[in-house]
Write a protein that holds these residues in place. Structure first.
Motif, PDB file in Angstrom:
ATOM      1  N   ARG A  81      16.913   9.166 -15.406  1.00 37.99           N
ATOM      2  CA  ARG A  81      16.596  10.375 -16.170  1.00 37.99           C
ATOM      3  C   ARG A  81      17.852  11.244 -16.356  1.00 37.99           C
ATOM      4  O   ARG A  81      18.026  11.892 -17.378  1.00 37.99           O
ATOM      5  N   ASN A  82      18.733  11.245 -15.356  1.00 34.22           N
ATOM      6  CA  ASN A  82      19.882  12.157 -15.390  1.00 34.22           C
ATOM      7  C   ASN A  82      21.218  11.472 -15.657  1.00 34.22           C
ATOM      8  O   ASN A  82      22.262  12.116 -15.596  1.00 34.22           O
ATOM      9  N   LEU A  83      21.166  10.176 -15.954  1.00 33.44           N
ATOM     10  CA  LEU A  83      22.413   9.428 -16.152  1.00 33.44           C
ATOM     11  C   LEU A  83      23.227   9.984 -17.327  1.00 33.44           C
ATOM     12  O   LEU A  83      24.444   9.856 -17.372  1.00 33.44           O
ATOM     13  N   LYS A  84      22.534  10.614 -18.266  1.00 35.38           N
ATOM     14  CA  LYS A  84      23.224  11.192 -19.423  1.00 35.38           C
ATOM     15  C   LYS A  84      24.207  12.299 -19.022  1.00 35.38           C
ATOM     16  O   LYS A  84      25.092  12.657 -19.782  1.00 35.38           O
ATOM     17  N   TYR A  85      24.059  12.840 -17.818  1.00 35.00           N
ATOM     18  CA  TYR A  85      24.978  13.878 -17.350  1.00 35.00           C
ATOM     19  C   TYR A  85      26.289  13.295 -16.809  1.00 35.00           C
ATOM     20  O   TYR A  85      27.247  14.016 -16.586  1.00 35.00           O
ATOM     21  N   LEU A  86      26.293  11.975 -16.580  1.00 34.67           N
ATOM     22  CA  LEU A  86      27.471  11.360 -15.949  1.00 34.67           C
ATOM     23  C   LEU A  86      28.589  11.127 -16.963  1.00 34.67           C
ATOM     24  O   LEU A  86      28.347  10.772 -18.107  1.00 34.67           O
ATOM     25  N   LYS A  87      29.827  11.342 -16.485  1.00 38.41           N
ATOM     26  CA  LYS A  87      30.994  10.983 -17.292  1.00 38.41           C
ATOM     27  C   LYS A  87      31.024   9.469 -17.487  1.00 38.41           C
ATOM     28  O   LYS A  87      30.498   8.740 -16.639  1.00 38.41           O
ATOM     29  N   LYS A  88      31.729   9.010 -18.517  1.00 41.66           N
ATOM     30  CA  LYS A  88      31.830   7.565 -18.765  1.00 41.66           C
ATOM     31  C   LYS A  88      32.385   6.826 -17.549  1.00 41.66           C
ATOM     32  O   LYS A  88      31.934   5.746 -17.205  1.00 41.66           O
ATOM     33  N   ASP A  89      33.356   7.435 -16.874  1.00 40.94           N
ATOM     34  CA  ASP A  89      33.934   6.775 -15.700  1.00 40.94           C
ATOM     35  C   ASP A  89      33.399   7.386 -14.404  1.00 40.94           C
ATOM     36  O   ASP A  89      34.028   7.291 -13.351  1.00 40.94           O
ATOM     37  N   GLY A  90      32.231   8.021 -14.493  1.00 41.93           N
ATOM     38  CA  GLY A  90      31.629   8.649 -13.314  1.00 41.93           C
ATOM     39  C   GLY A  90      31.006   7.622 -12.374  1.00 41.93           C
ATOM     40  O   GLY A  90      30.917   6.430 -12.693  1.00 41.93           O
ATOM     41  N   PHE A  91      30.565   8.114 -11.213  1.00 47.33           N
ATOM     42  CA  PHE A  91      30.049   7.223 -10.174  1.00 47.33           C
ATOM     43  C   PHE A  91      28.661   7.695  -9.741  1.00 47.33           C
ATOM     44  O   PHE A  91      28.384   8.893  -9.709  1.00 47.33           O
ATOM     45  N   VAL A  92      27.793   6.710  -9.419  1.00 46.31           N
ATOM     46  CA  VAL A  92      26.434   7.050  -9.008  1.00 46.31           C
ATOM     47  C   VAL A  92      26.166   6.521  -7.604  1.00 46.31           C
ATOM     48  O   VAL A  92      26.511   5.392  -7.283  1.00 46.31           O
ATOM     49  N   ILE A  93      25.546   7.370  -6.787  1.00 44.57           N
ATOM     50  CA  ILE A  93      24.999   6.896  -5.514  1.00 44.57           C
ATOM     51  C   ILE A  93      23.491   7.043  -5.654  1.00 44.57           C
ATOM     52  O   ILE A  93      22.996   8.140  -5.933  1.00 44.57           O
ATOM     53  N   VAL A  94      22.779   5.940  -5.513  1.00 44.07           N
ATOM     54  CA  VAL A  94      21.349   5.996  -5.821  1.00 44.07           C
ATOM     55  C   VAL A  94      20.520   5.340  -4.711  1.00 44.07           C
ATOM     56  O   VAL A  94      20.880   4.287  -4.186  1.00 44.07           O
ATOM     57  N   ASN A  95      19.423   5.981  -4.394  1.00 40.91           N
ATOM     58  CA  ASN A  95      18.451   5.439  -3.440  1.00 40.91           C
ATOM     59  C   ASN A  95      17.586   4.413  -4.163  1.00 40.91           C
ATOM     60  O   ASN A  95      17.074   4.677  -5.250  1.00 40.91           O
ATOM     61  N   SER A  96      17.418   3.241  -3.561  1.00 38.29           N
ATOM     62  CA  SER A  96      16.628   2.190  -4.237  1.00 38.29           C
ATOM     63  C   SER A  96      15.137   2.343  -3.991  1.00 38.29           C
ATOM     64  O   SER A  96      14.336   1.666  -4.628  1.00 38.29           O
TER      65      SER A  96
END
Lengths: 194, 597
Positions: A81-96
């Protein structure tokens, strides 16, 4: 340093505490910090976000679309839902571990797998399993601090580990201090092993 | 001095304390509640602070302080200002001696409110000045300025933050301790303090003349600013200014005008700021207030400036602005590049909808469910009210047919009873709402011989806004023990014929109580009493025995508790969420749900 960090999840998961610890740690290191969080009716089981903006370049409390350096997602579909806020070279830490919506219907089969796969396909990410990570501490409620450990261990937080730990000691209630520090350490290891 | 990292609401509180405020009163309401809570964290001699029973009471308590020459602040959300508008409109005519700041927090979106009303319009309606901060840092300074202006012009003034300012965090430099101001005390003068038609006539004329002076004064106010020199200018206010400034940080040539005091309009400032401008875009939230003010100003001075904004469709008419809308709207107007950066999410899986729901174990769920069961097969209207329990409207409970404003549940149920006496009219009102504005409704219903059931959902707190105490809790804001005011006794004193107090988690007793009331004529009441699960924590958990569960999913379909979900065709309980209230176990037909420690 200028760094925009977004934290997202479902109301009740403890995202606010995580954002407060990051903000306080960044202040301790001498940065200008602005942040914002979801409060009120929306927080009752709805999607919630916290925006933490480190550095003097931030004028407003909200991170622009495509502006976040780091997205910490407490839930797979909230990451999407919020991935659109990430920079192109940004990084995600996500709970599965998925948080199923209450209402029955089309989302009955929702298990978070497609969401994790999508995030993996789009950007650099670290997937953590909150149940496994928090099993030694007896409750997934420690995930908010554990995931900070993962962010710190992965080198994506941009703040010193010691500073964050000091803030955990200051901010969490004393009777939960030891477990929180242990949860942070467990997360840190996961982040380092990435 | 020391740096404190605080919420915008905290900054407002610290600003008022720095200004030596003597009295602060208010009623909780998102996004304003933390102001009073912050003031209460700094108890010191000479500053009195209270949660009032509602906004009207708060405004009147504060007015008396201002009559004494003390500095007073009153806090509320925008719809609270509607409740407090009666004293405010009159107070605007009477004026004040000590500084009085009315903080009315607007909620563009709306994120947690009934309306998208605009307090700037209210200020103009009441003919009193309004300050519009664009950040927590500015709020801290503006509230102190507001006291100065209030005293200089002997008028109440409004500070109008919005949700994104109230709930944003920033650092402010504050004194290490606060000192309340000394004040003269009340000096009797009935020609001044007693409102009469003649006084209002004279003061009305004075106010209109004075407001022109304030507009001039505001023209040199430091939070009305202009930067850049382009022929096409942006005018913004509040947090919209912050979004615009951030987007324009690499375009210092674009003329950006900030209006920190929308009313009285700083005309001289704006005329100068608009010199050489051919076209202006107003970037603001809620109503086109500055846009319309500029149109008037431009008409008055016959300037050749095109005005764009909400009225021309360039800015969305409703909802909140953000960094993204600033980029879209301003780049189109100013001819700047409008490139969407970031990740392509066009093929992302659709995230599940997550409407807000009652918490797992919330006693309101049990109350609604009991009434639903008691009324099964009967025609009934369910009139809800403002609070967590508005969420009783969600499926599968579906127990809120109407919700209008604070206290309206009781009075609307009465109205439905007069229009359709075949149906059972039932109202749901929370304990804090009951004290705020439910009591007069009960009196009205009894007085007018209505047939209805008043359900009071008493969880011993003001839950939705962050668990503030109220007159029924036995303590006030300063945690001083006070006598609990009994809802039951109030109902009985008002002439309610039957009042039954029941624990909503006792499902059978609750259903029986509602059925009993439904059989009687007149106004009856059921008080569902059980503490908020976010306040009184429970270690109990329920668990589904998957061997016994037949997968009928009745538990999920009937009560919609967020701790319940389906896995492999059977119900499962998330033990991180479950509070062990046991409601689900009571409706399981095969006894598959039991308690664990």
């Amino acid at each position: 340093m200028n760094k925009d960090i977004m934290i997202c999840g479902v109301g009740g998961q403890g995202t606010v505490l995580a954002s407060r610890i990051i903000a306080a740690s960044a202040m301790d290191e001498g940065y200008t910090v602005h942040s914002a969080e979801t409060i009120g009716m929306a927080q009752r089981g709805g999607p919630v976000t916290s925006h933490v903006r480190i550095g003097a370049d931030a004028f407003s409390p909200l991170i622009p679309l495509g502006g976040a350096d780091l997205l910490i997602a407490f839930e797979p579909s909230e990451a999407v839902r919020n991935l659109k806020y990430l920079k192109k070279d940004g990084f995600v830490i996500v709970n599965s571990v998925p948080m199923k919506p209450t209402s029955l219907g089309s989302s009955e089969d929702y298990d978070g797998k497609a969401e994790i796969a999508f995030v993996r396909s789009r950007c650099g990410c670290l997937v953590v399993d909150s149940e496994k990570l928090c099993a030694p501490f007896g409750s997934s409620k420690f995930f908010n601090v554990a995931v900070l450990g993962a962010a710190s261990g992965s080198g994506k937080l941009g703040l010193n580990k010691e500073t964050v730990c000091e803030e955990i000691v200051k901010i969490v209630p004393e009777r939960f201090r030891e477990k929180n520090l242990a949860a942070f350490e467990a997360g840190y290891k996961t982040g380092e092993e990435r | 001095m020391s740096k404190k990292y605080v919420m915008g609401n905290g900054a407002i509180a610290l600003g008022a304390l720095s200004a030596g405020v003597n009295l602060v009163a208010g009623y909780p309401g998102t996004p304003s509640s933390e102001i009073i809570e912050t003031v209460a964290k700094y108890p010191h001699e000479g500053t009195y602070v209270e949660w009032s029973v509602n906004e009207k009471a708060a405004m009147e308590v504060a007015s008396a302080a201002a009559y004494c020459g003390a500095r007073a602040m009153v806090t509320m959300k925008q719809v609270g200002l509607n409740v407090a508008s009666d004293p405010l409109m009159s107070l605007a005519y009477v004026g004040v001696k000590g500084g009085m700041v009315v903080v009315s927090a607007d909620d563009p979106g709306p994120i947690s409110s009934q309306t998208e009303q605009d307090t700037r319009r209210f200020a103009e309606f009441a003919r009193i000045p309004v300050f519009d901060p664009s950040s927590p840092e500015e709020s801290f300074e503006m509230v102190q300025d507001a006291f100065e202006y209030s005293e200089k012009y002997r008028t109440p003034v409004i500070l109008r933050p919005t949700t994104r300012v109230d709930h944003a965090y920033a650092s402010v430099d504050t004194p290490d301790s606060f000192k309340a101001r000394e004040y003269e005390g009340f000096v009797k003068d009935s020609k001044k303090w007693v409102i009469f038609p003649r006084l209002s006539y004279m003061n009305h004329a004075m106010i209109e003349k004075r407001n022109i002076e304030i507009g001039e004064d505001f023209s040199s106010y430091r939070f009305n600013t202009v930067s850049g020199s382009s022929e096409k200018a942006i005018v913004a206010s509040g947090v919209s200014y912050a979004y615009a400034a951030e987007f324009l940080k690499d375009h210092p040539e674009i003329r950006l005008i900030k209006v920190g005091t929308p009313y009285p309009l700083p005309e001289s400032f704006l005329l100068k700021a608009l010199e050489g401008v051919s076209e202006v875009l107003c970037f603001e939230e809620l109503s086109p207030y500055i846009e319309e003010s500029l149109l008037k100003l431009i008409g008055k001075h016959q300037l050749k400036i095109k005005v764009r904004g909400k009225l021309t469709g360039d800015v969305p008419p409703s909802g909140e602005n953000d960094a993204d809308s600033a980029r879209r709207v301003i780049s189109r107007f100013s001819g700047l590049e409008n490139s969407e950066s970031g990740i392509d999410c066009s093929e992302a899986p659709q995230p599940p909808a997550r409407p807000p729901v009652l918490c797992a174990g919330c006693p309101h769920r049990a109350s609604f469910y009991a009434v639903k069961r008691a009324m099964k097969g009967k025609k009934a209207f369910f009139c809800g009210d403002i609070g967590c329990y508005t969420l009783g409207n969600a499926m599968p409970l579906d127990m809120v047919d109407t919700c209008l404003c604070m206290g309206a549940g009781i009075t609307m149920a009465q109205g439905f009873n007069h229009m359709d006496s075949e149906a059972t009219a039932i109202s749901f009102t929370g304990d804090s709402t009951f004290f705020a504005s439910g009591i007069t409704g009960v009196v009205n219903a009894v007085y007018n011989a209505a047939d209805m059931i008043v359900c009071v959902l008493d969880n011993s707190t003001t839950a939705m806004t962050g668990h503030q105490p109220h007159p029924g809790t036995g303590r006030n804001l300063m945690a001083t023990p006070v006598e609990k005011i009994s809802i039951e006794k109030i109902l009985l004193a008002a002439g309610v014929k039957k009042v039954i107090t029941v624990d909503p988690l006792d499902l059978d007793a609750s259903i029986a109580a509602v059925k009993e009331c439904a059989e009687l004529s007149g106004v009856k009441a059921v008080i569902f009493k059980s503490p908020c699960v976010a306040v009184v924590k429970s270690n109990k958990k329920m668990r589904v025995d998957s061997e016994k569960c037949v997968g009928c999913l009745r538990c999920i379909k009937e009560i919609g508790c967020p701790a319940l979900s389906v896995s492999g065709g059977k119900a499962v309980i998330d033990e991180n969420l479950c509070t062990g209230c046991g409601l689900c176990s009571k409706l399981c037909a095969v006894g598959a749900i039991g308690g664990v420690q």
